[in-house]
Scaffold this motif. Sequence first.
Motif, PDB file in Angstrom:
ATOM      1  N   ARG A   1      -0.206   5.051 -25.724  1.00 12.86           N
ATOM      2  CA  ARG A   1       0.553   5.448 -24.540  1.00 12.86           C
ATOM      3  C   ARG A   1       1.491   4.334 -24.129  1.00 12.86           C
ATOM      4  O   ARG A   1       1.079   3.188 -23.920  1.00 12.86           O
TER       5      ARG A   1
ATOM      6  N   GLY B   1      -6.187  15.576 -21.793  1.00 10.69           N
ATOM      7  CA  GLY B   1      -6.212  14.611 -20.704  1.00 10.69           C
ATOM      8  C   GLY B   1      -7.498  14.779 -19.909  1.00 10.69           C
ATOM      9  O   GLY B   1      -7.932  15.914 -19.665  1.00 10.69           O
ATOM     10  N   TYR B   2      -8.120  13.673 -19.526  1.00 11.48           N
ATOM     11  CA  TYR B   2      -9.397  13.788 -18.808  1.00 11.48           C
ATOM     12  C   TYR B   2      -9.582  12.640 -17.832  1.00 11.48           C
ATOM     13  O   TYR B   2      -8.981  11.574 -17.968  1.00 11.48           O
TER      14      TYR B   2
ATOM     15  N   THR C   1       2.751  12.247 -21.277  1.00 14.68           N
ATOM     16  CA  THR C   1       1.351  12.033 -20.930  1.00 14.68           C
ATOM     17  C   THR C   1       0.814  13.248 -20.177  1.00 14.68           C
ATOM     18  O   THR C   1       1.507  13.822 -19.338  1.00 14.68           O
ATOM     19  N   PRO C   2      -0.410  13.664 -20.465  1.00 18.05           N
ATOM     20  CA  PRO C   2      -0.972  14.846 -19.811  1.00 18.05           C
ATOM     21  C   PRO C   2      -1.587  14.512 -18.469  1.00 18.05           C
ATOM     22  O   PRO C   2      -1.742  13.340 -18.109  1.00 18.05           O
TER      23      PRO C   2
ATOM     24  N   GLY D   1      -4.514  13.767 -16.081  1.00 17.47           N
ATOM     25  CA  GLY D   1      -5.772  13.088 -16.366  1.00 17.47           C
ATOM     26  C   GLY D   1      -5.578  11.591 -16.451  1.00 17.47           C
ATOM     27  O   GLY D   1      -4.495  11.097 -16.782  1.00 17.47           O
TER      28      GLY D   1
ATOM     29  N   GLN E   1      -7.159   9.512 -18.514  1.00 17.53           N
ATOM     30  CA  GLN E   1      -7.234   9.055 -19.897  1.00 17.53           C
ATOM     31  C   GLN E   1      -6.843  10.211 -20.805  1.00 17.53           C
ATOM     32  O   GLN E   1      -6.705  11.354 -20.354  1.00 17.53           O
ATOM     33  N   ALA E   2      -6.671   9.912 -22.098  1.00 23.91           N
ATOM     34  CA  ALA E   2      -6.254  10.959 -23.022  1.00 23.91           C
ATOM     35  C   ALA E   2      -6.866  10.729 -24.399  1.00 23.91           C
ATOM     36  O   ALA E   2      -7.274   9.616 -24.746  1.00 23.91           O
TER      37      ALA E   2
END
Length: 230
Positions: free
Chosen positions: A135, A157-158, A202-203, A205, A207-208
């Motif tokens: 990222r 993404g979370y 980037t999604p 969340g 983290q990814a």
Amino acid sequence: MLVRLVAVASFLIVAPVVASARPVVVELFTSEGCSSCPPADAFLSELSRDRPELLPLAFHVTYWNSLGWQDPYSLEAATQRQAEYSARFGDSPYTPEMVIDGQKGLVGSNRRAAEAAIAKAQKADEAEVAVSAVRHGRTISVTVGRGAGHAQVVLVGYDAGHVTNVARGENTGRTLRESNIVRSIQTVGEWTGAPLKLESATPAGEQAAILIQSTDGAIIGAARVASIGL
């Protein structure tokens, strides 16, 4: 490549560190409205905290939302993903369900069955594909290696964790502590065996992770997204 420097007498010996195997992906389909789910959620949290060789992900489904409690992390994409697994496995969607590497479904609170499935996945000698992702600010760069097959490149993404006080439904009065909660999932490319490089925004969340999922549902590659320049 990372290296380890070892001093022996007056000499320096440079020994390469062998890269670890890619993480086994553990997907838990769960809901805050399901009274059977907290033990499975706790198990996933343990795996998230103690097992770096795994990639645990909690997918909160939507079909419990009309039964007393609106799960704030529920995603229609999670419900659809579980439905696709159910069609492959020949069963009906249920919670808590755990899916190991896209190939084995089991009751998410059944620790013995889960550990056996994880061990089997770790020993599998099926074709794997190397994948890495970095990222840079608001962009994720993905690199997928050469191999055989056809697969989707899936970006997840979370959030690392959340605590929820449940006011209604089957878990009324409970405080739920949940980990690796998926906030978004999307296909960002297709891999057909040739080396592949792509970029994505980037999604949602904190983290990814990237999953390489073959057409039969098996996950043949996975990596956490590293962050640089933040």
